[in-house]
Design a protein around this motif. Structure first.
Motif, mmCIF file in Angstrom:
data_model
loop_
_atom_site.group_PDB
_atom_site.id
_atom_site.type_symbol
_atom_site.label_atom_id
_atom_site.label_comp_id
_atom_site.label_asym_id
_atom_site.label_seq_id
_atom_site.Cartn_x
_atom_site.Cartn_y
_atom_site.Cartn_z
ATOM 1 N N PRO A 1 -37.184 0.047 -95.881
ATOM 2 C CA PRO A 1 -35.915 0.463 -95.264
ATOM 3 C C PRO A 1 -35.774 -0.006 -93.822
ATOM 4 C CG PRO A 1 -36.845 2.270 -96.528
ATOM 5 C CD PRO A 1 -37.880 1.184 -96.503
ATOM 6 N N SER A 2 -36.863 0.047 -93.057
ATOM 7 C CA SER A 2 -36.761 -0.363 -91.649
ATOM 8 C C SER A 2 -36.516 -1.863 -91.535
ATOM 9 C CB SER A 2 -38.033 0.025 -90.897
ATOM 10 O OG SER A 2 -39.171 -0.544 -91.516
ATOM 11 N N LEU A 3 -37.113 -2.658 -92.436
ATOM 12 C CA LEU A 3 -36.874 -4.098 -92.400
ATOM 13 C C LEU A 3 -35.436 -4.416 -92.818
ATOM 14 C CD1 LEU A 3 -38.096 -6.873 -91.869
ATOM 15 C CD2 LEU A 3 -38.851 -6.942 -94.258
ATOM 16 N N MET A 4 -34.921 -3.701 -93.789
ATOM 17 C CA MET A 4 -33.528 -3.900 -94.192
ATOM 18 C C MET A 4 -32.574 -3.554 -93.045
ATOM 19 S SD MET A 4 -32.783 -5.092 -97.185
ATOM 20 C CE MET A 4 -31.136 -4.446 -97.440
ATOM 21 N N GLU A 5 -32.864 -2.482 -92.331
ATOM 22 C CA GLU A 5 -32.002 -2.089 -91.205
ATOM 23 C C GLU A 5 -32.054 -3.129 -90.102
ATOM 24 O OE1 GLU A 5 -29.139 0.256 -89.477
ATOM 25 O OE2 GLU A 5 -30.004 0.347 -91.498
ATOM 26 N N TRP A 6 -33.255 -3.631 -89.834
ATOM 27 C CA TRP A 6 -33.396 -4.688 -88.813
ATOM 28 C C TRP A 6 -32.611 -5.930 -89.221
ATOM 29 C CZ3 TRP A 6 -35.419 -9.620 -89.315
ATOM 30 C CH2 TRP A 6 -35.593 -10.330 -88.133
ATOM 31 N N LEU A 7 -32.684 -6.286 -90.519
ATOM 32 C CA LEU A 7 -32.006 -7.481 -91.008
ATOM 33 C C LEU A 7 -30.487 -7.325 -90.892
ATOM 34 C CD1 LEU A 7 -32.931 -10.162 -92.308
ATOM 35 C CD2 LEU A 7 -32.657 -9.079 -94.545
ATOM 36 N N PHE A 8 -29.984 -6.132 -91.194
ATOM 37 C CA PHE A 8 -28.537 -5.907 -91.088
ATOM 38 C C PHE A 8 -28.078 -5.977 -89.635
ATOM 39 C CE2 PHE A 8 -24.996 -3.015 -90.272
ATOM 40 C CZ PHE A 8 -24.032 -3.583 -91.078
ATOM 41 N N LEU A 9 -28.819 -5.347 -88.735
ATOM 42 C CA LEU A 9 -28.432 -5.375 -87.327
ATOM 43 C C LEU A 9 -28.487 -6.793 -86.779
ATOM 44 C CD1 LEU A 9 -30.195 -2.128 -86.033
ATOM 45 C CD2 LEU A 9 -27.744 -2.501 -86.420
ATOM 46 N N LYS A 10 -29.458 -7.574 -87.225
ATOM 47 C CA LYS A 10 -29.561 -8.969 -86.800
ATOM 48 C C LYS A 10 -28.308 -9.734 -87.226
ATOM 49 C CE LYS A 10 -32.309 -12.402 -85.277
ATOM 50 N NZ LYS A 10 -32.816 -12.484 -83.874
ATOM 51 N N TRP A 11 -27.869 -9.460 -88.466
ATOM 52 C CA TRP A 11 -26.652 -10.138 -88.945
ATOM 53 C C TRP A 11 -25.429 -9.642 -88.165
ATOM 54 C CZ3 TRP A 11 -22.419 -7.670 -91.289
ATOM 55 C CH2 TRP A 11 -21.422 -8.531 -91.775
ATOM 56 N N TRP A 12 -25.316 -8.335 -87.963
ATOM 57 C CA TRP A 12 -24.143 -7.772 -87.316
ATOM 58 C C TRP A 12 -24.003 -8.244 -85.882
ATOM 59 C CZ3 TRP A 12 -19.757 -5.532 -88.535
ATOM 60 C CH2 TRP A 12 -19.051 -4.839 -87.556
ATOM 61 N N GLU A 13 -25.100 -8.317 -85.170
ATOM 62 C CA GLU A 13 -25.055 -8.638 -83.745
ATOM 63 C C GLU A 13 -25.067 -10.137 -83.476
ATOM 64 O OE1 GLU A 13 -28.386 -6.553 -82.213
ATOM 65 O OE2 GLU A 13 -27.499 -4.558 -82.461
ATOM 66 N N GLU A 14 -25.703 -10.929 -84.357
ATOM 67 C CA GLU A 14 -25.877 -12.362 -84.057
ATOM 68 C C GLU A 14 -25.406 -13.277 -85.188
ATOM 69 O OE1 GLU A 14 -29.892 -13.217 -82.930
ATOM 70 O OE2 GLU A 14 -30.133 -11.361 -81.783
ATOM 71 N N ASP A 15 -25.983 -13.078 -86.383
ATOM 72 C CA ASP A 15 -25.842 -14.089 -87.429
ATOM 73 C C ASP A 15 -24.409 -14.287 -87.889
ATOM 74 O OD1 ASP A 15 -28.551 -14.425 -87.322
ATOM 75 O OD2 ASP A 15 -29.003 -13.230 -89.101
ATOM 76 N N ARG A 16 -23.629 -13.215 -87.992
ATOM 77 C CA ARG A 16 -22.273 -13.375 -88.521
ATOM 78 C C ARG A 16 -21.418 -14.227 -87.594
ATOM 79 N NH1 ARG A 16 -18.335 -9.204 -86.921
ATOM 80 N NH2 ARG A 16 -19.221 -7.909 -85.275
ATOM 81 N N HIS A 17 -21.685 -14.166 -86.280
ATOM 82 C CA HIS A 17 -20.918 -14.982 -85.334
ATOM 83 C C HIS A 17 -21.296 -16.459 -85.470
ATOM 84 C CE1 HIS A 17 -19.597 -11.214 -83.655
ATOM 85 N NE2 HIS A 17 -20.845 -10.855 -83.391
#
Length: 549
Positions: free
Chosen positions: A139-155
């Protein structure tokens, strides 16, 4: 398991099937160490190792990788220690997304996985986030992965054009229950082509979510109505009775025109035809329109065939009444035979008049279907035996064969001999041999074991399955396998397992082998299917037989 150890490494198709069977039959998880060793051995072909990786499809991730195993598969450490030259190439055999999405990780792998993911490209992280099955990552790795996408990757992905927008949309689709994500999903969905929505987005949504998405914006709503993507209730609310009727008629006529002229590729076929047919069948008020189009000789016979199949599924009695009325017109014969075939494949008592009508006809195909339907209903009696005896002297070898099978079912066992002769005769075509084997398996399996074992060893046919290089199993071997599956003695199942591993019977026997194992373990599983209970498993083989006749 001994089969896997004794099969040469270069025999990749056999080893691949063995891995799949071990994964399915290993219900107690006794052979995970063996499967792990196959996955981590670089001497194995990619196909075999990938078969191990994909065993978790449709079930919770069972192959939790340790830190060391993940490091080897991710290319961080050499994957093999030894003299093999492959050991000098420590690079990964699988993509990072495949390792993380298919296999899953132990808790001690999380820190390394985070390091590896941090060095990956934004699109790789987005694919992992989109394709992830519950439980594969912590769960913690999934949360980290989502935040990485939300803050950086999607842009970053937004700047990559259509492919980046698509990946962002897929992540929004997967994470749609998070706060604010539905608005992003709606925004991206407006730019997706209709086909993309139909095949990749809507199937992942519940019916209520589908309506919510398709009605979230006027442009999306308009497209959904035009393509019949919405349920009947919403379509009727948007178009009204007259408008929806006109739209349905227009699509059917457009399909008919395209079928007529598309021999020259002039007119494009309308995308929503299949969905329009479903609406015509579901909507009670449209039944007169359906009948009108079905009866119109101005509508191409293939388009009318789709309408008839929908009517058959929705109102079998009405479809059969139409069939009796339509048989008087020669142009309707293809449709009449299609209804006859549908009834024969899954016969019901109310179909009996149709079968009797074709049993007395001179059409060979109609006679075959009539016999199949009547035998499925358990037809018996002196009149039935007299008609079968007459048909047993037909000019058609298939009619003779099926009539002989019907006579055996009536207790006239002297008619077994023609079936046995055809089953071992090399001169008739494979279709006739497979039909004889099928009937021997149904009527005389115990006494015909030697013939069934022989047929099971029939080599696979030419070509391959779906372009993957594996040749298709022969009809003779598949029919023998069904009979042995029903007999179910240890010797029968051993031969069936060996045939499946060697590719001499079809993939659908994996389910049956798994059921046999579970029954032996005391778990309730359905009994092996009889000939009339197989459903559509062999519909392609049967269709080939019908065309040949």
């Amino acid at each position: 398991m001994s089969l896997l150890r004794s099969t040469p490494l270069h025999d990749k198709w056999v080893r691949q099937r063995l891995v799949r069977l071990i994964g399915r039959l290993d219900t107690a998880g006794q052979h995970q160490s063996l499967l792990r060793s196959v996955l981590l051995d670089p001497r194995e072909t990619y196909d075999v190792r990938d078969a191990v990786m994909r065993l978790a499809h449709g079930r919770p991730p069972w192959l939790k990788l340790s830190r060391e195993e993940f490091s080897r598969l991710a290319g961080r450490t050499p994957s093999y220690e030894g003299d093999d030259l492959l050991s000098r190439e420590p690079g990964p055999t699988f993509t990072l997304s495949s390792v993380l999405c298919e296999a899953g990780l132990d808790e001690d792998s999380e820190e390394l996985a985070r390091d590896v993911l941090s060095a990956a490209m934004p699109d790789t992280r987005a694919r992992i986030l989109h394709d992830q099955r519950p439980g594969a990552l912590t769960p913690s790795l999934m949360e980290w992965l989502f935040l990485k996408w939300w803050e950086e990757d999607r842009h970053h992905l937004d700047k990559q054009g259509d492919r980046g927008h698509e990946l962002n949309g897929f992540v929004a689709l997967e994470c749609r229950n998070r706060p604010g994500m539905w608005d992003l999903l709606t925004q991206w969905a407006r730019n997706w082509p209709t086909d993309h929505l139909k095949w990749h987005v809507l199937p992942r949504l519940s019916p209520a979510e589908q309506v919510r998405l398709l009605t979230s914006h006027p442009e999306l709503h308009q497209r959904a109505v035009a393509e019949f993507l919405l349920p009947l209730r919403e379509l009727h609310a948007a178009l009204g009775t007259e408008g929806l009727s006109r739209a349905l008629r227009k699509v059917v006529l457009a399909e008919s025109l395209a079928l007529v002229v598309n021999r020259a590729n002039i007119v494009e076929r309308p995308e929503p035809f299949g969905r329009a047919v479903k609406v015509l069948g579901e909507w009670g008020a449209a039944r007169p329109l359906l009948y009108e189009l079905l009866c119109s000789f101005d509508v191409d016979v293939e388009a009318r065939g789709a309408l008839l199949m929908e009517l058959f599924a929705r109102d079998r009695a009405a479809a059969l009444r139409w069939t009796f009325a339509a048989v008087s017109y020669p142009d309707n014969l293809p449709l009449v035979m299609r209804a006859h075939q549908l009834a024969a494949r899954h016969p019901r008592p109310e179909d009996r008049p149709l079968f009797l009508r074709w049993l007395r006809d001179e059409d060979v195909h109609g006679q075959l279907l009539a016999m199949e339907g009547l035998m499925g209903l358990g037809e018996s009696g002196a009149g039935w035996r007299d008609r079968l005896t007459f048909l047993a002297h037909s000019d058609s070898p298939r009619v003779r064969l099926n009539a002989a099978a019907g006579l055996v079912r009536e207790g006239l066992h002297e008619w077994l001999e023609p079936l046995r002769l055809v089953a071992v005769d090399e001169s008739p075509g494979a279709t006739l041999r497979s039909e004889a084997i099928r009937w021997l398996g149904v009527l005389d399996a115990e006494a015909s074991r030697s013939l069934l074992y022989r047929a099971l060893e029939t080599p696979p046919g030419p070509g391959d399955i779906g372009g993957f290089g594996a040749p298709p199993a022969s009809d003779e071997a598949n029919e023998a396998a069904w009979a042995l599956n029903r007999l179910g003695t240890p010797e029968d199942l051993a031969r069936l397992l060996d045939a499946r591993v060697r590719g001499q019977c079809g993939w659908y026997f994996d389910d049956e082998l798994e059921n046999h194992v579970l029954r032996q373990e005391g778990r309730s599983r359905p009994p092996p299917p009889s000939y009339w209970e197989r459903g559509d498993l062999l519909k392609f083989a049967q269709a080939a037989r019908d065309r040949e006749e």
